[in-house]
Each structure stands twice: as structure tokens, then as C-alpha cells.
Design a protein around this motif. Structure first.
Motif, PDB file in Angstrom:
ATOM      1  N   SER A  41       0.829  -1.213   0.000  1.00 23.54           N
ATOM      2  CA  SER A  41       0.000   0.000   0.000  1.00 23.54           C
ATOM      3  C   SER A  41       0.859   1.258   0.000  1.00 23.54           C
ATOM      4  CB  SER A  41      -0.920   0.019   1.237  1.00 23.54           C
ATOM      5  OG  SER A  41      -1.793  -1.070   1.186  1.00 23.54           O
ATOM      6  N   ASN A  45       0.783   3.863  -3.272  1.00 22.62           N
ATOM      7  CA  ASN A  45       0.422   5.279  -3.182  1.00 22.62           C
ATOM      8  C   ASN A  45       1.618   6.194  -3.418  1.00 22.62           C
ATOM      9  OD1 ASN A  45      -2.529   5.462  -2.409  1.00 22.62           O
ATOM     10  ND2 ASN A  45      -1.789   3.913  -0.987  1.00 22.62           N
ATOM     11  N   ARG A  51       0.717   0.005 -10.244  1.00 24.83           N
ATOM     12  CA  ARG A  51       0.799  -1.300  -9.591  1.00 24.83           C
ATOM     13  C   ARG A  51       2.097  -2.031  -9.902  1.00 24.83           C
ATOM     14  NH1 ARG A  51      -4.019  -3.242  -7.526  1.00 24.83           N
ATOM     15  NH2 ARG A  51      -3.122  -5.310  -7.512  1.00 24.83           N
ATOM     16  N   MET A 120     -11.010  11.857 -14.363  1.00 29.23           N
ATOM     17  CA  MET A 120     -11.646  11.447 -13.122  1.00 29.23           C
ATOM     18  C   MET A 120     -12.944  10.734 -13.387  1.00 29.23           C
ATOM     19  SD  MET A 120     -11.306  14.442 -10.469  1.00 29.23           S
ATOM     20  CE  MET A 120     -12.849  13.871  -9.855  1.00 29.23           C
ATOM     21  N   ILE A 126     -11.586   8.739  -6.831  1.00 33.68           N
ATOM     22  CA  ILE A 126     -10.892   9.934  -6.364  1.00 33.68           C
ATOM     23  C   ILE A 126      -9.538   9.577  -5.775  1.00 33.68           C
ATOM     24  CG2 ILE A 126     -11.818  10.006  -4.006  1.00 33.68           C
ATOM     25  CD1 ILE A 126     -12.169  13.058  -4.672  1.00 33.68           C
ATOM     26  N   SER A 127      -9.447   8.407  -5.179  1.00 37.91           N
ATOM     27  CA  SER A 127      -8.171   8.034  -4.571  1.00 37.91           C
ATOM     28  C   SER A 127      -7.084   7.969  -5.629  1.00 37.91           C
ATOM     29  CB  SER A 127      -8.299   6.698  -3.850  1.00 37.91           C
ATOM     30  OG  SER A 127      -8.612   5.694  -4.772  1.00 37.91           O
ATOM     31  N   VAL A 130      -5.960  11.502  -6.397  1.00 36.68           N
ATOM     32  CA  VAL A 130      -5.156  12.043  -5.292  1.00 36.68           C
ATOM     33  C   VAL A 130      -3.776  11.392  -5.285  1.00 36.68           C
ATOM     34  CG1 VAL A 130      -5.007  12.299  -2.795  1.00 36.68           C
ATOM     35  CG2 VAL A 130      -7.200  12.544  -3.924  1.00 36.68           C
ATOM     36  N   ALA A 131      -3.762  10.066  -5.444  1.00 37.23           N
ATOM     37  CA  ALA A 131      -2.474   9.354  -5.435  1.00 37.23           C
ATOM     38  C   ALA A 131      -1.592   9.859  -6.575  1.00 37.23           C
ATOM     39  CB  ALA A 131      -2.708   7.851  -5.548  1.00 37.23           C
ATOM     40  N   ILE A 134      -0.125  13.037  -5.490  1.00 34.70           N
ATOM     41  CA  ILE A 134       0.877  12.824  -4.442  1.00 34.70           C
ATOM     42  C   ILE A 134       2.186  12.333  -5.065  1.00 34.70           C
ATOM     43  CG2 ILE A 134       1.468  11.253  -2.526  1.00 34.70           C
ATOM     44  CD1 ILE A 134      -1.389  11.688  -1.512  1.00 34.70           C
ATOM     45  N   ILE A 145       3.469  12.160   3.793  1.00 37.80           N
ATOM     46  CA  ILE A 145       2.019  12.162   3.504  1.00 37.80           C
ATOM     47  C   ILE A 145       1.504  10.732   3.327  1.00 37.80           C
ATOM     48  CG2 ILE A 145       0.361  12.758   1.676  1.00 37.80           C
ATOM     49  CD1 ILE A 145       1.315  15.505   1.761  1.00 37.80           C
ATOM     50  N   TYR A 149      -1.310   9.157   5.801  1.00 40.71           N
ATOM     51  CA  TYR A 149      -2.673   8.884   5.350  1.00 40.71           C
ATOM     52  C   TYR A 149      -2.911   7.449   4.881  1.00 40.71           C
ATOM     53  CZ  TYR A 149      -3.192  13.805   5.991  1.00 40.71           C
ATOM     54  OH  TYR A 149      -3.222  15.046   6.569  1.00 40.71           O
ATOM     55  N   VAL A 150      -1.844   6.714   4.607  1.00 38.76           N
ATOM     56  CA  VAL A 150      -2.044   5.308   4.254  1.00 38.76           C
ATOM     57  C   VAL A 150      -1.916   4.445   5.508  1.00 38.76           C
ATOM     58  CG1 VAL A 150      -1.174   3.376   2.897  1.00 38.76           C
ATOM     59  CG2 VAL A 150      -1.209   5.658   1.916  1.00 38.76           C
ATOM     60  N   LEU A 180      -0.593  19.974  -2.479  1.00 41.46           N
ATOM     61  CA  LEU A 180      -1.744  19.127  -2.859  1.00 41.46           C
ATOM     62  C   LEU A 180      -3.001  19.972  -3.034  1.00 41.46           C
ATOM     63  CD1 LEU A 180      -1.973  15.828  -0.803  1.00 41.46           C
ATOM     64  CD2 LEU A 180      -1.732  16.127  -3.259  1.00 41.46           C
ATOM     65  N   LEU A 184      -5.114  20.128  -6.411  1.00 41.15           N
ATOM     66  CA  LEU A 184      -6.432  19.479  -6.414  1.00 41.15           C
ATOM     67  C   LEU A 184      -7.565  20.488  -6.225  1.00 41.15           C
ATOM     68  CD1 LEU A 184      -5.428  16.379  -4.288  1.00 41.15           C
ATOM     69  CD2 LEU A 184      -5.932  16.394  -6.719  1.00 41.15           C
TER      70      LEU A 184
ATOM     71  N   PHE B  46      -8.839  20.690   3.380  1.00 39.30           N
ATOM     72  CA  PHE B  46      -9.350  20.118   2.132  1.00 39.30           C
ATOM     73  C   PHE B  46      -8.346  19.097   1.576  1.00 39.30           C
ATOM     74  CE2 PHE B  46      -9.112  20.691  -2.568  1.00 39.30           C
ATOM     75  CZ  PHE B  46     -10.288  20.046  -2.897  1.00 39.30           C
ATOM     76  N   ALA B  47      -7.048  19.485   1.562  1.00 40.53           N
ATOM     77  CA  ALA B  47      -6.017  18.574   1.050  1.00 40.53           C
ATOM     78  C   ALA B  47      -5.928  17.330   1.922  1.00 40.53           C
ATOM     79  CB  ALA B  47      -4.666  19.280   1.000  1.00 40.53           C
ATOM     80  N   LEU B  50      -8.759  14.972   1.236  1.00 43.56           N
ATOM     81  CA  LEU B  50      -8.579  14.195   0.004  1.00 43.56           C
ATOM     82  C   LEU B  50      -7.551  13.090   0.213  1.00 43.56           C
ATOM     83  CD1 LEU B  50      -8.552  16.987  -2.709  1.00 43.56           C
ATOM     84  CD2 LEU B  50     -10.295  15.252  -2.361  1.00 43.56           C
ATOM     85  N   ALA B  51      -6.468  13.435   0.917  1.00 41.10           N
ATOM     86  CA  ALA B  51      -5.405  12.439   1.125  1.00 41.10           C
ATOM     87  C   ALA B  51      -5.928  11.250   1.928  1.00 41.10           C
ATOM     88  CB  ALA B  51      -4.216  13.082   1.829  1.00 41.10           C
ATOM     89  N   HIS B  53      -8.396   9.675   1.413  1.00 45.46           N
ATOM     90  CA  HIS B  53      -9.036   8.701   0.522  1.00 45.46           C
ATOM     91  C   HIS B  53      -8.040   7.686  -0.040  1.00 45.46           C
ATOM     92  CE1 HIS B  53     -12.312  11.747   0.276  1.00 45.46           C
ATOM     93  NE2 HIS B  53     -13.035  10.659   0.210  1.00 45.46           N
ATOM     94  N   LEU B  54      -6.775   7.832   0.274  1.00 45.71           N
ATOM     95  CA  LEU B  54      -5.787   6.897  -0.286  1.00 45.71           C
ATOM     96  C   LEU B  54      -6.126   5.462   0.127  1.00 45.71           C
ATOM     97  CD1 LEU B  54      -2.458   8.861   0.239  1.00 45.71           C
ATOM     98  CD2 LEU B  54      -3.756   8.548  -1.866  1.00 45.71           C
ATOM     99  N   GLU B  55      -5.843   4.554  -0.777  1.00 51.61           N
ATOM    100  CA  GLU B  55      -6.300   3.177  -0.562  1.00 51.61           C
ATOM    101  C   GLU B  55      -5.251   2.283   0.073  1.00 51.61           C
ATOM    102  OE1 GLU B  55      -9.479   2.266  -4.038  1.00 51.61           O
ATOM    103  OE2 GLU B  55      -7.357   2.113  -4.503  1.00 51.61           O
ATOM    104  N   HIS B  56      -5.704   1.278   0.761  1.00 54.87           N
ATOM    105  CA  HIS B  56      -4.888   0.212   1.319  1.00 54.87           C
ATOM    106  C   HIS B  56      -5.211  -1.033   0.511  1.00 54.87           C
ATOM    107  CE1 HIS B  56      -2.928  -0.818   5.289  1.00 54.87           C
ATOM    108  NE2 HIS B  56      -2.468   0.378   4.998  1.00 54.87           N
ATOM    109  N   ARG B  57      -4.224  -1.692  -0.035  1.00 56.15           N
ATOM    110  CA  ARG B  57      -4.535  -2.875  -0.861  1.00 56.15           C
ATOM    111  C   ARG B  57      -3.557  -4.009  -0.605  1.00 56.15           C
ATOM    112  NH1 ARG B  57      -6.276  -1.012  -6.886  1.00 56.15           N
ATOM    113  NH2 ARG B  57      -8.180   0.056  -6.278  1.00 56.15           N
TER     114      ARG B  57
END
Lengths: 191, 421
Positions: A41, A45, A51, A120, A126-127, A130-131, A134, A145, A149-150, A180, A184, B46-47, B50-51, B53-57
Motif C-alpha cells: 500500500s 500510493n 501497480r 476522473m 478519487i483516490s 489524489v495518489a 501525491i 504524507i 494517510y495510508v 496538494l 487538487l 481540504f487537502a 482528500l489524502a 481517501h488513499l487506498e490500502h490494498r
């Protein structure tokens, strides 16, 4: 991470890592299963959702851990693992910058204005947007960051991982947030 | 004090709640009075939103296979042939450049040595582009509404019930919960006809009878207890604001969040959370009473705002607007006179009564009254307030009587300091 040894039959994380360093493939698999999500992860990000690069980095991180483990126990295992992962990301980013990525230049370039909105809509994620933004930050701003956030690390933990002061982390977070927000800004109305 | 100094460099830590509690509070207070920092705060928040929303996978299974092969001493690429030192697009670029150079050389040769311009045997489509096929991409109509448009809550429309609007074209569909969870604290609160519900969906109305109570979890920023004989509606929830409407009854809100994230509409005003704890009551006529026990709350109505600090209260009357904030410890006589002034047209007579019955706790009311009374009465209110709160050196009586904005602001800070001390 570091949730092992809940029962007496399970080895502690340090024991597991010790078994890994002695070539115990089962222990390696257990360690991998427990930690792959976090490593992948962060890398995913860090590289804006690419990937293939994230898979490469994940592979390298675990190979490094299993073949040349440098964990000395002077920090928490999670801190050390985050550090190894961020370092691997930084190395990979440096390699990628050695040659111009013609794929990006020729096909997409820098999306602007309505193009971003269109991209988009196509992705509906949205992720991903954003990614991608970033990933355009300088590595120094990107790492804190992503860790925040992760992985949900505190500034104190991020400072430990990056080997800098909390003040430096706060300053980098501030700059990262600002950049950011500027990149954004067009999402403000959409959200 | 933090209140006097810009705090832009600390705003990220504030947004991420990384500062000690005292510093968090000081910055929150500073944001109330500093538009510059507030603007920057909103951008950073706001930033950060948004951040988040980053994903964990999970890594795909091929990665472990690649690790195992690597451990066996073989090189392996988990995703085929991507990892070549010079990648295909780079090669393609070089190849393209080489073709271009050859073509250019060929044309130059013809032009220079044959004396005739080169005529290529072009197809009917002289643009040189491949003919359009059924699968080609058509130009996009910028005015077309995308098929995946969603109807979303309009976050700007204050005091709305369920205000819905079509979002801007191409707006992304955000992953967000459109409901709050709640738990029954006593009796059997009802959501519509459902007495066993545990979720409050946007548009739902939760009602308690004389013996029932419920607690609603407001996203991850706090909770609201709905007291007996109350009726509350979930107007909307999104990352920028969470909004309830209290039609009647009482609620107790405990919120820990940056300012202006949580709102409660009542028939006569809107309570805007500025990081606080408070009790809000609405009677059968739609009039409300706010009692703040921690932090600040802004009561708003028709563009007017009254900021109510901890320890103070504020009344609103349907059709008559906002009352003047007052101390919860004020004397009954002062409170009666204030209500007479605010809602009964008491005028100068009510002011006389207030000034006769005032004490230190009434500085919050006296401060607000400065700009609410007629000029003739203002001097008397000034003299009453200056007995309790000193004038800063740069502030003059004439400036206050003339409602000089800067001087009022400077004195307000002194009033606030005295209030909290």
C-alpha cells in the motif's frame, strides 16, 4: 503489524524474523502474509497507483528482509519495516528518474483543466487522482504524507521512520498539504 | 498568546490533530478571529481530507511467487517483461525518431538532387490518419450529463431540509457514508415507523418520547445525545459538513473537530460548532436556547452571527431572530431585562435594568450590546464594561462609541481573555 505472540504457541515477531534469516520458508511466508499489505500500500500510493512499480518494490523489500536482514531491535519492527519500504521507494524513484519516461510524455503529458475532470470521470476513483498528484510531490514531501494517510502514523512515528525531527515532519506536511491543495483545487466544487 | 500570532506553520499539525490539547484549543480560538489563517486552514483541511481517501490494498499473489523465486536465486519479474532496462516506450521513441530522420533525409535527397517535390501516394483521407471506424472515439459533448451523475446533498444550502441538486458535470462519486449510527440509551426511540433501527439515513427523522433517549455517532468527530421528547432529522453528511435539524426537544452535542464541520438547524437559527460541547433546546414554538459548556458555538440567522463561548447561553425566538449571549451565571434580573431588550422592545428602559443588576459575569452581554444599542445608550454600556475589562492602549472611548472595527476587535480580545480567566 506486531500483533503476534497473542498465544504462547506463536513465535514473537523477532523470533519469526530470526527464523526467516535462517532460511525457514514457512516463517518467511507467515511474515510476508502479515506485512505485505502495508508494504504494497505504501509503494502503491508513493508511485501514484502504478501497480507494476509497487509490485517490484514489494518484492525487493521482502527479498532484502529475507536475505539481508538488518533489523537490530533498536527500534520497533514496524518502524524498521516502514523505513526499509520508504528507502526502497526512494531508490526506485531515483532509478525511474534516470531516464525520461517517454510513455508519459507521448501519451498523456500533464493533464490540465477539463482533462483532469474527464480522467476522473473515467476512473470514478478519487483516490487514484489524489495518489497521482501525491506521486508528483518531491520524495521528501511524499513520504510523510503517504505514511500519515495510508498507514495512519503520528508525526512522532513518521519522524522515527524518516530519521528526522517532528518539526521537520510538520514542516514537510505543511508544504505537502499546500501543494496538494493547489493541485487538487479543481476538485473542490466537484466534492 | 497564540490568539495574537498567525499560526499558518502549525496548521497541518492542527488539522491532523497532532498538537497538544492546549495548543489545539489556542489555534482553534485564533482561527475564530483570523481570516487569513482560517482561509489557509480550510485549504489544508481540504487537502488532508482528500489524502485520507488513499487506498490500502493487498499485493497480488504473483508477488509472493516472485519473492520465492528470488529466494531460490533466480531472477523473476512478477508481471512479465516490464522490467527491461530500456523500456518499450523508450525504444518506440527512438525507433520513431530514427524513422523520422530517415524520412527527412529521403525528402531532402529528392528536393536537392532530383529538382522535383516529393509526391507521396496518399490515400483518399489526406489527413494521413487512419479512417474512423465504429470503435473510434467520438468528440465529447461538454454539455452532456454523464451517465454516472449522482444526486447529492447540496452542502452549501444552509437551513435546507433535504436540499438536493445535480452536481457539476464530471463530478466524481465519492465513497462516503450517508448515515449515522445511533444507540438507544433509554426507552424506544423511533426512526419513522422503525423502532428497531440502529442507523439514521439522510432524510430520516428520529423521535424520542417522554422516556426514551438515543445517542447518535457523528462520523468520527463526536456524538449527540437526543434527550426525551425530541424530534431530530439527519439533513446531510459529507466530508465537509454534518448537519442535523432539531425540530423540537433537546440535544447534547460533544464534538471534537475543526470549526464549522457540524451544524444543527433549528426553526429560529443554526448552531455552528466551533469545537465544543453544548446543549440545545427547541420549544413547541420553534424558539431555541443554547448553553455552551466547552469551546465556542456560533449561532447564525439571516447573515447575523453571535459567537457564544463556554459558560454562556444564547436564546433565539422564531420570527424575532438572535438574542444577545449571556452568562449562564447571570442574575435572574439581568436575564429578564436582557430578554425584554432582545425580544420585547425594552429599549433604554431594559438597558437601565441591566446596568442596575449587572455583575462581572455580564461582560459577555455588555460586549455584544455595544453594537446593538442606540448611540445614546452606548456610552452607558461602555462605562459599565470598562469597569470590568481594561481598554487596550490603542483603544479609545470615542473609537468604541463610533464602533471602530479595529478598536472593537482589540477590546474583544481583552473581554475574551477576562471571560476565560
Amino acid at each position: 503489524m506486531e500483533k503476534r505472540a497473542l498465544t504462547s504457541n506463536e513465535p514473537t515477531t523477532a523470533e519469526l524474523l530470526d527464523q526467516c534469516s535462517r532460511g525457514d520458508r514457512e516463517a518467511m511466508h507467515t511474515f510476508y502474509v502479515e506485512n505485505q499489505r502495508c508494504v504494497f500500500s505504501i509503494a502503491l500510493n508513493y508511485f501514484g497507483g502504478r501497480r507494476e512499480i509497487a509490485e517490484d518494490v514489494t518484492q525487493k523489500v521482502f527479498l532484502k528482509i529475507f536475505t539481508n536482514c538488518s533489523f537490530r531491535g533498536d527500534s520497533k519492527l514496524s518502524t524498521w519495516l516502514y523505513r526499509v519500504t520508504v528507502n526502497a521507494c526512494t531508490d526506485e524513484a531515483r532509478k525511474l528518474n534516470r531516464f525520461v519516461d517517454l510513455a508519459g510524455v507521448l501519451t498523456f503529458g500533464e493533464p490540465k483543466g477539463g482533462e483532469v475532470q474527464q480522467l476522473m470521470t473515467e476512473s470514478e476513483e478519487i483516490s487514484g487522482v489524489v495518489a497521482a498528484q501525491i506521486a508528483k510531490l518531491r520524495p521528501k514531501l511524499r513520504a510523510p504524507i503517504v505514511l500519515k494517510y495510508v498507514e495512519g502514523l503520528s508525526y512522532n512515528e513518521i519522524a522515527e521512520v524518516l530519521g528526522c525531527s517532528i518539526g521537520t515532519v510538520a514542516s514537510r506536511m505543511n508544504r505537502g498539504h499546500k501543494q496538494l491543495a493547489a493541485r487538487l483545487e479543481h476538485l473542490r466544487d466537484a466534492i | 498568546m497564540m490568539k495574537d500570532v498567525h499560526c499558518i506553520s502549525q496548521l497541518s499539525a492542527f488539522v491532523d490533530r497532532e498538537l497538544p490539547k492546549e495548543e489545539q484549543r489556542e489555534i482553534a480560538e485564533h482561527l475564530l478571529i483570523c481570516a487569513e489563517c482560517r482561509l489557509e486552514h480550510d485549504r489544508l483541511k481540504f487537502a488532508a481530507g482528500l489524502a485520507s481517501h488513499l487506498e490500502h490494498r493487498d499485493a497480488p499473489p504473483s508477488v509472493w511467487t516472485a519473492v520465492e523465486i528470488g529466494l531460490d536465486g533466480k531472477t523473476h519479474n512478477p508481471h512479465g517483461s516490464r522490467r527491461t532496462w530500456v523500456r518499450f516506450p523508450v525504444l518506440a521513441g527512438f525507433a520513431g525518431a530514427a524513422v523520422f530522420l530517415c524520412a527527412f533525409g529521403f525528402l531532402a535527397y529528392f528536393a536537392l538532387f532530383t529538382g522535383e517535390p516529393f509526391q507521396a501516394n496518399l490515400p483518399a483521407n489526406s489527413s494521413g490518419l487512419p479512417p474512423r471506424t465504429a470503435g473510434s472515439v467520438e468528440p465529447v459533448d461538454p454539455n452532456a450529463v454523464p451517465a454516472n451523475s449522482v444526486i447529492a446533498l447540496d452542502p452549501v444550502n444552509a437551513n435546507s431540509n433535504i436540499a438536493v441538486t445535480a452536481p457539476a458535470a464530471n463530478a466524481p462519486q465519492l465513497p462516503q457514508r450517508q448515515y449515522f449510527e445511533f444507540e438507544t440509551l433509554a426507552g424506544a426511540p423511533k426512526v419513522g415507523s422503525r423502532s428497531t433501527a440502529t442507523n439514521l439515513v439522510v432524510g430520516d427523522v428520529l423521535e424520542t418520547d417522554a422516556v426514551s433517549k438515543a445517542r447518535i455517532e457523528i462520523a468520527d468527530i463526536g456524538n449527540v445525545e437526543i434527550l426525551p421528547n425530541s424530534k431530530v432529522k439527519l439533513v446531510g453528511t459529507n466530508p465537509k459538513q454534518h448537519r442535523l435539524a432539531l425540530d423540537r426537544g433537546s440535544l447534547h452535542a460533544k464534538i471534537s473537530a475543526p470549526p464549522r464541520l457540524f451544524f444543527v438547524d433549528t426553526p429560529s437559527a443554526t448552531a455552528v460548532d466551533l469545537g465544543c460541547e453544548y446543549t440545545l433546546e427547541v420549544d413547541e414554538k420553534g424558539s431555541s436556547s443554547l448553553h455552551v459548556t466547552s469551546g465556542f458555538v456560533a449561532m447564525e440567522r439571516d447573515g447575523r452571527e453571535a459567537i457564544v463561548p463556554a459558560g454562556a447561553m444564547c436564546l433565539t425566538r422564531r420570527g424575532k431572530g438572535l438574542g444577545t449571549p449571556f452568562s449562564a451565571d447571570t442574575s435572574p434580573a439581568f436575564r429578564r431585562a436582557l430578554e425584554h431588550f432582545d425580544f420585547g422592545g425594552g429599549g433604554s428602559q431594559a438597558i437601565d435594568e441591566m446596568l442596575t443588576n449587572k455583575n462581572f459575569y455580564d461582560i459577555i452581554s455588555l460586549w455584544h450590546l455595544l453594537s446593538r444599542v442606540k448611540r445614546d445608550d452606548r456610552e452607558r454600556v461602555f462605562e459599565a464594561l470598562v469597569q470590568y475589562v481594561r481598554l487596550p492602549p490603542e483603544v479609545t472611548k470615542d473609537g468604541i462609541i463610533a464602533l471602530n472595527r479595529k478598536m472593537l476587535e482589540a477590546w474583544r480580545e481583552e473581554v475574551e481573555r477576562a471571560w476565560f480567566e
